[in-house]
Design a protein around this motif. Structure first.
Motif, PDB file in Angstrom:
ATOM      1  N   ASP A 153      55.698  52.649  42.687  1.00 35.86           N
ATOM      2  CA  ASP A 153      56.684  51.615  43.034  1.00 35.86           C
ATOM      3  C   ASP A 153      57.576  52.118  44.165  1.00 35.86           C
ATOM      4  O   ASP A 153      57.855  51.380  45.127  1.00 35.86           O
ATOM      5  N   ASP A 154      58.027  53.356  44.053  1.00 33.26           N
ATOM      6  CA  ASP A 154      58.858  53.941  45.106  1.00 33.26           C
ATOM      7  C   ASP A 154      58.041  54.134  46.377  1.00 33.26           C
ATOM      8  O   ASP A 154      58.553  53.902  47.483  1.00 33.26           O
ATOM      9  N   PHE A 155      56.786  54.548  46.238  1.00 33.05           N
ATOM     10  CA  PHE A 155      55.898  54.737  47.383  1.00 33.05           C
ATOM     11  C   PHE A 155      55.804  53.449  48.196  1.00 33.05           C
ATOM     12  O   PHE A 155      55.989  53.440  49.419  1.00 33.05           O
ATOM     13  N   GLU A 156      55.561  52.328  47.508  1.00 29.38           N
ATOM     14  CA  GLU A 156      55.429  51.046  48.208  1.00 29.38           C
ATOM     15  C   GLU A 156      56.755  50.586  48.790  1.00 29.38           C
ATOM     16  O   GLU A 156      56.809  50.095  49.935  1.00 29.38           O
ATOM     17  N   SER A 157      57.832  50.731  48.024  1.00 30.74           N
ATOM     18  CA  SER A 157      59.132  50.255  48.513  1.00 30.74           C
ATOM     19  C   SER A 157      59.598  51.066  49.718  1.00 30.74           C
ATOM     20  O   SER A 157      60.178  50.505  50.664  1.00 30.74           O
ATOM     21  N   LYS A 158      59.327  52.374  49.719  1.00 34.48           N
ATOM     22  CA  LYS A 158      59.713  53.203  50.873  1.00 34.48           C
ATOM     23  C   LYS A 158      58.940  52.774  52.111  1.00 34.48           C
ATOM     24  O   LYS A 158      59.494  52.736  53.224  1.00 34.48           O
ATOM     25  N   ILE A 159      57.664  52.460  51.949  1.00 32.58           N
ATOM     26  CA  ILE A 159      56.856  51.996  53.071  1.00 32.58           C
ATOM     27  C   ILE A 159      57.387  50.671  53.605  1.00 32.58           C
ATOM     28  O   ILE A 159      57.555  50.489  54.817  1.00 32.58           O
ATOM     29  N   LYS A 160      57.660  49.753  52.675  1.00 30.52           N
ATOM     30  CA  LYS A 160      58.106  48.415  53.064  1.00 30.52           C
ATOM     31  C   LYS A 160      59.492  48.443  53.706  1.00 30.52           C
ATOM     32  O   LYS A 160      59.706  47.844  54.770  1.00 30.52           O
ATOM     33  N   GLU A 161      60.420  49.132  53.076  1.00 32.73           N
ATOM     34  CA  GLU A 161      61.805  49.147  53.551  1.00 32.73           C
ATOM     35  C   GLU A 161      61.963  49.873  54.885  1.00 32.73           C
ATOM     36  O   GLU A 161      62.811  49.503  55.703  1.00 32.73           O
ATOM     37  N   ASN A 162      61.145  50.905  55.100  1.00 31.86           N
ATOM     38  CA  ASN A 162      61.290  51.715  56.313  1.00 31.86           C
ATOM     39  C   ASN A 162      60.254  51.394  57.385  1.00 31.86           C
ATOM     40  O   ASN A 162      60.217  52.048  58.424  1.00 31.86           O
ATOM     41  N   ARG A 163      59.404  50.403  57.087  1.00 31.15           N
ATOM     42  CA  ARG A 163      58.341  50.042  58.027  1.00 31.15           C
ATOM     43  C   ARG A 163      57.548  51.282  58.460  1.00 31.15           C
ATOM     44  O   ARG A 163      57.352  51.546  59.651  1.00 31.15           O
ATOM     45  N   VAL A 164      57.115  52.010  57.476  1.00 30.92           N
ATOM     46  CA  VAL A 164      56.398  53.270  57.715  1.00 30.92           C
ATOM     47  C   VAL A 164      55.127  53.012  58.512  1.00 30.92           C
ATOM     48  O   VAL A 164      54.357  52.104  58.204  1.00 30.92           O
ATOM     49  N   LYS A 165      54.901  53.823  59.524  1.00 33.08           N
ATOM     50  CA  LYS A 165      53.712  53.700  60.360  1.00 33.08           C
ATOM     51  C   LYS A 165      52.608  54.676  59.958  1.00 33.08           C
ATOM     52  O   LYS A 165      51.419  54.406  60.142  1.00 33.08           O
ATOM     53  N   ILE A 188      46.857  54.619  46.533  1.00 30.85           N
ATOM     54  CA  ILE A 188      47.469  54.962  47.822  1.00 30.85           C
ATOM     55  C   ILE A 188      46.827  54.152  48.936  1.00 30.85           C
ATOM     56  O   ILE A 188      47.512  53.563  49.787  1.00 30.85           O
ATOM     57  N   GLY A 189      45.494  54.101  48.935  1.00 30.49           N
ATOM     58  CA  GLY A 189      44.770  53.367  49.972  1.00 30.49           C
ATOM     59  C   GLY A 189      45.078  51.883  49.970  1.00 30.49           C
ATOM     60  O   GLY A 189      45.231  51.274  51.036  1.00 30.49           O
ATOM     61  N   GLU A 190      45.162  51.292  48.792  1.00 31.21           N
ATOM     62  CA  GLU A 190      45.466  49.863  48.691  1.00 31.21           C
ATOM     63  C   GLU A 190      46.824  49.541  49.290  1.00 31.21           C
ATOM     64  O   GLU A 190      46.985  48.564  50.032  1.00 31.21           O
ATOM     65  N   ILE A 191      47.830  50.365  48.972  1.00 31.90           N
ATOM     66  CA  ILE A 191      49.180  50.122  49.488  1.00 31.90           C
ATOM     67  C   ILE A 191      49.229  50.347  50.990  1.00 31.90           C
ATOM     68  O   ILE A 191      49.798  49.532  51.739  1.00 31.90           O
ATOM     69  N   CYS A 192      48.631  51.437  51.461  1.00 31.40           N
ATOM     70  CA  CYS A 192      48.659  51.729  52.891  1.00 31.40           C
ATOM     71  C   CYS A 192      47.891  50.675  53.689  1.00 31.40           C
ATOM     72  O   CYS A 192      48.306  50.285  54.787  1.00 31.40           O
ATOM     73  N   ASN A 193      46.795  50.188  53.138  1.00 32.91           N
ATOM     74  CA  ASN A 193      46.034  49.135  53.798  1.00 32.91           C
ATOM     75  C   ASN A 193      46.845  47.838  53.874  1.00 32.91           C
ATOM     76  O   ASN A 193      46.833  47.143  54.897  1.00 32.91           O
ATOM     77  N   ARG A 194      47.556  47.543  52.804  1.00 30.39           N
ATOM     78  CA  ARG A 194      48.367  46.314  52.734  1.00 30.39           C
ATOM     79  C   ARG A 194      49.438  46.292  53.815  1.00 30.39           C
ATOM     80  O   ARG A 194      49.740  45.248  54.401  1.00 30.39           O
ATOM     81  N   TYR A 195      50.025  47.449  54.087  1.00 29.45           N
ATOM     82  CA  TYR A 195      51.134  47.513  55.051  1.00 29.45           C
ATOM     83  C   TYR A 195      50.718  48.135  56.385  1.00 29.45           C
ATOM     84  O   TYR A 195      51.582  48.482  57.200  1.00 29.45           O
ATOM     85  N   ASN A 196      49.417  48.271  56.584  1.00 29.66           N
ATOM     86  CA  ASN A 196      48.877  48.781  57.846  1.00 29.66           C
ATOM     87  C   ASN A 196      49.437  50.163  58.186  1.00 29.66           C
ATOM     88  O   ASN A 196      49.858  50.435  59.318  1.00 29.66           O
ATOM     89  N   VAL A 197      49.440  51.041  57.194  1.00 34.99           N
ATOM     90  CA  VAL A 197      49.915  52.411  57.373  1.00 34.99           C
ATOM     91  C   VAL A 197      48.704  53.325  57.622  1.00 34.99           C
ATOM     92  O   VAL A 197      47.739  53.309  56.851  1.00 34.99           O
ATOM     93  N   PHE A 198      48.773  54.107  58.670  1.00 37.06           N
ATOM     94  CA  PHE A 198      47.706  55.060  58.984  1.00 37.06           C
ATOM     95  C   PHE A 198      47.907  56.305  58.113  1.00 37.06           C
ATOM     96  O   PHE A 198      49.036  56.759  57.917  1.00 37.06           O
ATOM     97  N   VAL A 199      46.816  56.856  57.584  1.00 40.02           N
ATOM     98  CA  VAL A 199      46.892  58.012  56.684  1.00 40.02           C
ATOM     99  C   VAL A 199      46.280  59.241  57.352  1.00 40.02           C
ATOM    100  O   VAL A 199      45.138  59.208  57.813  1.00 40.02           O
ATOM    101  N   VAL A 200      47.052  60.318  57.396  1.00 39.40           N
ATOM    102  CA  VAL A 200      46.548  61.624  57.809  1.00 39.40           C
ATOM    103  C   VAL A 200      46.459  62.468  56.544  1.00 39.40           C
ATOM    104  O   VAL A 200      47.474  62.784  55.929  1.00 39.40           O
TER     105      VAL A 200
END
Length: 392
Positions: A153-165, A188-200
């Motif tokens: 929940d925190d992982f997704e909210s941090k991505i959404k609130e901060n517009r994580v790239k 992790i992949g589902e959330i990052c895909n949803r918000y278009n976050v690139f994963v290293v």
């Protein structure tokens, strides 16, 4: 079959070893026993040494590149062990994974963009983000009953609130030793895909799993993220080759790959260490026997550590590692302050460990100890620790 003797002590002092020869320069007592930096006290596999001896005997160390047999050796290793199928054009060779992460940050984000990490985590991640003027965002791992979990929940909210790239995944996780399950990686992949976050994904410790755990490559768990992820691998931790500076970075997406190659070019870097390339190929071609024996020895070191703590130092709790060759020690029950704990470790026990605070502010009462040493060295360190605690 060759039998390797991991109990044999190799004196590393006087070899310009960062681990053994630079205590005073790093602010520690000269005679401190070091179990901190992530390299092993074991000579590497004999086939690697043979290949290096051959190259040294040749006597010329000019600019070098690799042919198809290098790719074949590396790709076969990851295909057979992790079902990670690659293509030659995906491979970008760098001197190290931290360098590759920094290049990815520069190539795939802009100044001021948010980059997410999961803390406590390998401390160079912090500087790679902040030194490149990106915004550091932290998803704190949850420590419950001696085990770390992801707060999704925190992982997704941090991505959404901060517009994580961009998100830097540590898998297996250093220092807490988690080997993420396929289900966790898929979340992790589902959330990052949803918000278009690139994963290293830093998977440098992938070859060291413990207690029957199995590593899953991020893009194998999340095929939908293949073109939105980079898989960072290296023989350096697996075969104790860090000083030879070779990493193999897999970048499927052509656009991302070109951007990262442009950043590498802009830094003025080209060919890798010629001996590093020789060592890497030999390791992946012929090093499996050594690695198998090394992992058994490391598992036995972990078992020894666990038994010692339970019998002699029950105040220190082992966070059971599923992977890496570290142990993450919870020292909170010693009843010491952060400064008192570090004074005890360094000045009273005579040990050089990695203090927990460098991995994250909430980890001040933890210490990271490296298990990649002889049993005698580990026993000596634990005996010194026991004496210091019982005399405190």
């Amino acid at each position: 079959m060759r039998n390797y003797n991991f109990d044999e002590f190799v004196n590393r002092k006087g070899t310009n070893s960062l681990k053994y020869d630079f205590a005073v320069e790093c602010g520690y007592p000269e005679n401190v026993l070091p179990l901190w930096v992530a390299d092993m006290d074991f000579p590497t596999a004999q086939p690697v040494l043979d290949a290096l001896h051959k190259a040294v005997h040749h006597g010329i160390f000019g600019y070098s590149e690799v042919k198809a047999d290098y790719y074949s050796a590396v790709s076969k290793w990851f295909s057979e062990r992790f079902s990670f199928e690659t293509k030659p054009e995906w491979l970008v060779k760098t001197p190290g994974i931290v360098f590759a992460i920094a290049m990815a940050i520069r190539a795939l984000t802009d100044v001021g963009d948010s980059v997410l990490i999961q803390t406590p985590v390998y401390y160079p991640f912090y500087s790679a983000i902040e030194d490149n003027n990106r915004k550091l965002v932290q998803n704190e791992l949850v420590y419950i009953n001696g085990h770390y979990e992801i707060d999704f929940d925190d992982f997704e909210s941090k991505i959404k609130e901060n517009r994580v790239k961009l998100f830097i995944l540590c898998s297996p996780h250093n220092p807490v030793g988690r080997v993420w399950t396929k289900d966790e990686l898929q979340k992790i992949g589902e959330i990052c895909n949803r918000y278009n976050v690139f994963v290293v994904s830093d998977e440098i410790h992938c070859d060291f799993t413990l207690n029957g755990n199995q590593h899953t490559v991020f893009s194998v768990a999340c095929p939908q993220m293949q073109d939105k992820s980079i898989i960072c691998t290296a023989p350096s931790k697996t075969f104790n080759l860090a000083g030879l500076q070779v990493s193999n970075i897999w970048i499927p997406d052509l656009t991302a790959r070109k951007k990262i190659l442009n950043e590498i070019d802009a830094c003025g870097y080209s060919q890798l260490n010629s001996l590093g390339l020789v060592a890497a190929q030999a390791a992946y071609e012929s090093g499996s026997e050594w690695l198998c024996q090394c992992k058994t020895y490391m598992q036995n070191n972990l078992d020894f550590l666990r038994d010692f703590l339970q019998k002699s130092l029950p105040e220190i709790k082992l966070v059971e590692p599923e992977g890496t060759y570290f142990a993450w020690l919870d020292c909170s029950q010693l009843g010491l302050s952060y400064k008192e704990l570090n004074d005890l470790i360094i000045n009273k026990a005579g040990l050089w460990l990695d203090a927990g605070h460098i991995f994250g502010k909430k980890s001040a009462m933890f210490q990271r100890i490296v298990l990649a040493c002889t049993r005698k060295t580990l026993a000596t360190a634990l005996e010194q620790l026991e004496k210091a605690i019982h005399n405190k």
